[in-house]
Design a protein around this motif. Sequence first.
Motif, PDB file in Angstrom:
ATOM      1  N   GLY A   1       0.854  -1.186   0.000  1.00  0.00           N
ATOM      2  CA  GLY A   1       0.000   0.000   0.000  1.00  0.00           C
ATOM      3  C   GLY A   1       0.888   1.233   0.000  1.00  0.00           C
ATOM      4  N   TYR A   2       0.314   2.349   0.403  1.00  0.00           N
ATOM      5  CA  TYR A   2       1.089   3.593   0.415  1.00  0.00           C
ATOM      6  C   TYR A   2       2.349   3.461   1.266  1.00  0.00           C
ATOM      7  CZ  TYR A   2      -2.095   6.593  -2.116  1.00  0.00           C
ATOM      8  OH  TYR A   2      -2.828   7.179  -3.106  1.00  0.00           O
ATOM      9  N   GLY A   3       2.194   2.908   2.486  1.00  0.00           N
ATOM     10  CA  GLY A   3       3.335   2.838   3.399  1.00  0.00           C
ATOM     11  C   GLY A   3       4.365   1.815   2.956  1.00  0.00           C
TER      12      GLY A   3
ATOM     13  N   ASN B   1       2.746  -9.103  -0.668  1.00  0.00           N
ATOM     14  CA  ASN B   1       1.421  -8.501  -0.849  1.00  0.00           C
ATOM     15  C   ASN B   1       0.483  -9.567  -1.380  1.00  0.00           C
ATOM     16  OD1 ASN B   1      -0.014  -5.825  -0.737  1.00  0.00           O
ATOM     17  ND2 ASN B   1      -0.517  -6.405  -2.835  1.00  0.00           N
ATOM     18  N   GLN B   2      -0.799  -9.438  -0.989  1.00  0.00           N
ATOM     19  CA  GLN B   2      -1.716 -10.527  -1.386  1.00  0.00           C
ATOM     20  C   GLN B   2      -2.093 -10.489  -2.868  1.00  0.00           C
ATOM     21  OE1 GLN B   2      -4.864 -10.039   1.416  1.00  0.00           O
ATOM     22  NE2 GLN B   2      -5.401  -7.990   0.730  1.00  0.00           N
TER      23      GLN B   2
ATOM     24  N   TYR C   1      -3.181  -1.208  -5.284  1.00  0.00           N
ATOM     25  CA  TYR C   1      -4.322  -0.355  -5.623  1.00  0.00           C
ATOM     26  C   TYR C   1      -4.154   0.985  -4.919  1.00  0.00           C
ATOM     27  CZ  TYR C   1      -6.052  -2.771  -1.430  1.00  0.00           C
ATOM     28  OH  TYR C   1      -6.158  -3.335  -0.197  1.00  0.00           O
TER      29      TYR C   1
ATOM     30  N   THR D   1      -5.492   3.386  -2.955  1.00  0.00           N
ATOM     31  CA  THR D   1      -6.641   3.436  -2.038  1.00  0.00           C
ATOM     32  C   THR D   1      -7.363   4.780  -2.096  1.00  0.00           C
ATOM     33  OG1 THR D   1      -5.239   2.070  -0.635  1.00  0.00           O
ATOM     34  CG2 THR D   1      -7.285   2.807   0.321  1.00  0.00           C
ATOM     35  N   THR D   2      -6.613   5.860  -2.253  1.00  0.00           N
ATOM     36  CA  THR D   2      -7.237   7.196  -2.230  1.00  0.00           C
ATOM     37  C   THR D   2      -8.141   7.443  -3.434  1.00  0.00           C
ATOM     38  OG1 THR D   2      -5.323   8.121  -3.334  1.00  0.00           O
ATOM     39  CG2 THR D   2      -5.340   8.267  -0.953  1.00  0.00           C
TER      40      THR D   2
ATOM     41  N   VAL E   1      -0.464 -12.727   4.249  1.00  0.00           N
ATOM     42  CA  VAL E   1       0.149 -12.872   5.576  1.00  0.00           C
ATOM     43  C   VAL E   1      -0.938 -13.350   6.532  1.00  0.00           C
ATOM     44  CG1 VAL E   1       1.321 -11.649   7.458  1.00  0.00           C
ATOM     45  CG2 VAL E   1       1.734 -10.981   5.069  1.00  0.00           C
TER      46      VAL E   1
ATOM     47  N   PHE F   1     -14.043  11.948   5.604  1.00  0.00           N
ATOM     48  CA  PHE F   1     -13.339  12.159   4.344  1.00  0.00           C
ATOM     49  C   PHE F   1     -13.821  11.208   3.241  1.00  0.00           C
ATOM     50  CE2 PHE F   1      -9.642  12.716   1.785  1.00  0.00           C
ATOM     51  CZ  PHE F   1      -9.196  13.964   2.144  1.00  0.00           C
TER      52      PHE F   1
ATOM     53  N   GLY G   1       1.813   3.476   7.996  1.00  0.00           N
ATOM     54  CA  GLY G   1       0.473   3.575   7.417  1.00  0.00           C
ATOM     55  C   GLY G   1      -0.630   3.501   8.455  1.00  0.00           C
ATOM     56  N   ASP G   2      -1.781   2.997   8.016  1.00  0.00           N
ATOM     57  CA  ASP G   2      -2.995   3.051   8.836  1.00  0.00           C
ATOM     58  C   ASP G   2      -2.900   2.252  10.136  1.00  0.00           C
ATOM     59  OD1 ASP G   2      -4.085   4.610   6.890  1.00  0.00           O
ATOM     60  OD2 ASP G   2      -5.624   3.187   6.247  1.00  0.00           O
TER      61      ASP G   2
ATOM     62  N   THR H   1      -3.771   8.607   7.058  1.00  0.00           N
ATOM     63  CA  THR H   1      -3.891   9.135   5.687  1.00  0.00           C
ATOM     64  C   THR H   1      -2.764   8.593   4.811  1.00  0.00           C
ATOM     65  OG1 THR H   1      -2.513  11.055   6.203  1.00  0.00           O
ATOM     66  CG2 THR H   1      -4.894  11.353   6.431  1.00  0.00           C
ATOM     67  N   ALA H   2      -2.986   8.710   3.516  1.00  0.00           N
ATOM     68  CA  ALA H   2      -1.962   8.321   2.551  1.00  0.00           C
ATOM     69  C   ALA H   2      -0.760   9.251   2.677  1.00  0.00           C
ATOM     70  CB  ALA H   2      -2.536   8.396   1.144  1.00  0.00           C
ATOM     71  N   GLN H   3      -1.045  10.501   2.992  1.00  0.00           N
ATOM     72  CA  GLN H   3       0.031  11.471   3.154  1.00  0.00           C
ATOM     73  C   GLN H   3       0.983  11.042   4.279  1.00  0.00           C
ATOM     74  OE1 GLN H   3       0.416  16.242   4.001  1.00  0.00           O
ATOM     75  NE2 GLN H   3      -1.583  15.407   3.835  1.00  0.00           N
TER      76      GLN H   3
ATOM     77  N   LYS I   1      -6.138  18.583  -6.338  1.00  0.00           N
ATOM     78  CA  LYS I   1      -6.335  17.200  -5.860  1.00  0.00           C
ATOM     79  C   LYS I   1      -5.846  16.200  -6.931  1.00  0.00           C
ATOM     80  CE  LYS I   1      -8.723  14.006  -3.434  1.00  0.00           C
ATOM     81  NZ  LYS I   1      -8.255  13.513  -2.195  1.00  0.00           N
TER      82      LYS I   1
HETATM   83  P1  FAD Z   1      -3.154   0.458   2.191  1.00  0.00           P
HETATM   84  O1  FAD Z   1      -2.881   1.517   1.201  1.00  0.00           O
HETATM   85  O2  FAD Z   1      -4.584   0.103   2.487  1.00  0.00           O
HETATM   86  O3  FAD Z   1      -2.371  -0.870   1.732  1.00  0.00           O
HETATM   87  C1  FAD Z   1      -2.358  -2.072   2.454  1.00  0.00           C
HETATM   88  C2  FAD Z   1      -1.830  -3.165   1.536  1.00  0.00           C
HETATM   89  O4  FAD Z   1      -1.688  -4.372   2.279  1.00  0.00           O
HETATM   90  C3  FAD Z   1      -2.768  -3.491   0.380  1.00  0.00           C
HETATM   91  O5  FAD Z   1      -2.022  -3.637  -0.804  1.00  0.00           O
HETATM   92  C4  FAD Z   1      -3.405  -4.813   0.789  1.00  0.00           C
HETATM   93  O6  FAD Z   1      -3.794  -5.601  -0.323  1.00  0.00           O
HETATM   94  C5  FAD Z   1      -2.261  -5.455   1.553  1.00  0.00           C
HETATM   95  N1  FAD Z   1      -2.709  -6.444   2.541  1.00  0.00           N
HETATM   96  C6  FAD Z   1      -3.625  -6.282   3.526  1.00  0.00           C
HETATM   97  N2  FAD Z   1      -3.721  -7.389   4.265  1.00  0.00           N
HETATM   98  C7  FAD Z   1      -2.841  -8.287   3.744  1.00  0.00           C
HETATM   99  C8  FAD Z   1      -2.448  -9.605   4.110  1.00  0.00           C
HETATM  100  N3  FAD Z   1      -2.975 -10.237   5.157  1.00  0.00           N
HETATM  101  N4  FAD Z   1      -1.486 -10.213   3.376  1.00  0.00           N
HETATM  102  C9  FAD Z   1      -0.905  -9.592   2.306  1.00  0.00           C
HETATM  103  N5  FAD Z   1      -1.243  -8.350   1.922  1.00  0.00           N
HETATM  104  C10 FAD Z   1      -2.196  -7.689   2.634  1.00  0.00           C
HETATM  105  N6  FAD Z   1      -5.654   9.696   2.433  1.00  0.00           N
HETATM  106  C11 FAD Z   1      -5.101  10.869   2.037  1.00  0.00           C
HETATM  107  O7  FAD Z   1      -4.039  11.244   2.544  1.00  0.00           O
HETATM  108  N7  FAD Z   1      -5.698  11.639   1.073  1.00  0.00           N
HETATM  109  C12 FAD Z   1      -6.843  11.276   0.450  1.00  0.00           C
HETATM  110  O8  FAD Z   1      -7.346  11.977  -0.411  1.00  0.00           O
HETATM  111  C13 FAD Z   1      -7.456  10.040   0.846  1.00  0.00           C
HETATM  112  N8  FAD Z   1      -8.577   9.610   0.231  1.00  0.00           N
HETATM  113  C14 FAD Z   1      -9.089   8.383   0.545  1.00  0.00           C
HETATM  114  C15 FAD Z   1     -10.203   7.931  -0.159  1.00  0.00           C
HETATM  115  C16 FAD Z   1     -10.721   6.673   0.120  1.00  0.00           C
HETATM  116  C17 FAD Z   1     -11.911   6.181  -0.654  1.00  0.00           C
HETATM  117  C18 FAD Z   1     -10.125   5.848   1.124  1.00  0.00           C
HETATM  118  C19 FAD Z   1     -10.689   4.469   1.419  1.00  0.00           C
HETATM  119  C20 FAD Z   1      -9.033   6.299   1.832  1.00  0.00           C
HETATM  120  C21 FAD Z   1      -8.497   7.567   1.551  1.00  0.00           C
HETATM  121  N9  FAD Z   1      -7.372   8.047   2.235  1.00  0.00           N
HETATM  122  C22 FAD Z   1      -6.815   9.259   1.868  1.00  0.00           C
HETATM  123  C23 FAD Z   1      -6.701   7.223   3.272  1.00  0.00           C
HETATM  124  C24 FAD Z   1      -5.546   6.436   2.646  1.00  0.00           C
HETATM  125  O9  FAD Z   1      -5.965   5.762   1.483  1.00  0.00           O
HETATM  126  C25 FAD Z   1      -4.955   5.445   3.635  1.00  0.00           C
HETATM  127  O10 FAD Z   1      -4.595   6.149   4.799  1.00  0.00           O
HETATM  128  C26 FAD Z   1      -3.729   4.747   3.037  1.00  0.00           C
HETATM  129  O11 FAD Z   1      -4.095   3.954   1.930  1.00  0.00           O
HETATM  130  C27 FAD Z   1      -3.031   3.880   4.082  1.00  0.00           C
HETATM  131  O12 FAD Z   1      -1.930   3.252   3.506  1.00  0.00           O
HETATM  132  P2  FAD Z   1      -1.419   1.842   4.061  1.00  0.00           P
HETATM  133  O13 FAD Z   1      -0.120   1.590   3.379  1.00  0.00           O
HETATM  134  O14 FAD Z   1      -1.463   1.799   5.542  1.00  0.00           O
HETATM  135  O15 FAD Z   1      -2.525   0.789   3.599  1.00  0.00           O
END
Ligand code: FAD
Length: 397
Positions: free
Chosen positions: A12-14, A37-38, A43, A45-46, A81, A167, A297-298, A313-315, A374
Amino acid sequence: MALPKIVVLGAGYGGLMTTVGLQKELNYQEAEVTLVNQNPYHYVTTKLHEPAAGTLDPEYARVEIASVLKQDKVKFVQDRVIKVDPENKEVHLADGEPLKYDYLVFGLGSAPETFGIKGLLENAFFIRNLNGVRLIREHIEYMFAKYNTLKEDRDDLLTIVVGGAGFTGIEYVGELVDRIPELCREFDIPREKVRLINVEAAPTVLPGFDKELVDYAVKYLEERGVEFRINTPIEECTPEGVVLKGGEKIDSATVVWTGGVRGNPLLEEAGIETARGRVKVDEYLRAPGYEDFFVVGDSSLIFNEEERPYPPTAQMATQQGQHLAKNLTALIRGGSMQPFKFDLKGTLASLGRGSAIGIAFGKKLFGTKASILKRINDWRWYYLIGGLPLMFKKAKF
Ligand code: FAD
């Protein structure tokens, strides 16, 4: 001598930002970096609210992981995982052999926060991943297609309830506002038959946002037919719709929950201390008590100067990934890590294709200007992970 093993969980983003950063920072044969990654794709997410409404081809929110990795520097493992074991420094996978690590980066994103609302997990849709949003889009289209084939009046088929006006909820409602007139034309349904209801438990839409921006968003969306039910918790979600506090029922064939996220449950299951599933990381993004377990990340939790948690956030995830890649490189070279400090650049929420609200460069922005900014911000992500070629391939107005 064996190379230090860095295992990154989640593209994901992180996680992806950490991995792309590591492949840039590290020289050949300095470390063995593995990304798990699964899916074979990342993708964005934002952007998921757009394909969920049907306003964007899911292809634009999908990036093949192999296309952004240097295979001689990073090994990619496509697997799920199922367990992390920090005591034995191991990651367990659904299909493959366990992976040993010297440093682990946990970036598996979030899980939906349902606040104990009955029936939500079973009956609502969630904007969480590419397959999930394809399902939402197809489901809404199917409901519209079904409506005119039935003899009885089934208004619930044309009633969409979005739970949560944060959001994600507002961005999704904004996309639906653009999409509904197209669906009405396509399926020969009068626009006034369709209801789009946004339900929020807090006393305001977009809690925490500037009031002038909130008022702009509410007026913009109400003028386009959105009904807001603020200060109104959902008590139950059933196959027929939702039950609001006080007992009022809204019949709806489509309930989409956007009301919040918590950390990935694998962290709690690993015995790591969490708050709503998120790990309060130290200044180097490590889980408490661990020298080698990083969370980005989240699933991570960081507090601002007023001791209030930053929203996930993605940021935040992007900046953490960039920073962690540098810190891990320093560690591997025998250097020391630098503390992470989040730099909030601004916040922008889209209200559909042509409008947005937000704060950037210390200024409030509304309408088209905010919307353009944006989009540019979306492009920046493609640029960070895949350079100009990916940006030109995926950038879309
Ligand atoms: P994610 O990006 O969710 O990635 C997690 C990854 O881990 C994915 O690839 C997933 O497939 C993988 N995964 C999960 N579980 C497993 C497993 N068990 N085994 C293997 N792989 C796995 N933030 C902003 O800053 N600006 C925005 O405009 C914004 N808009 C958004 C709009 C929407 C509709 C949504 C849903 C969120 C938005 N956010 C926004 C929030 C932002 O998308 C998240 O904070 C960000 O994606 C978090 O990144 P992450 O790396 O923690 O997780």
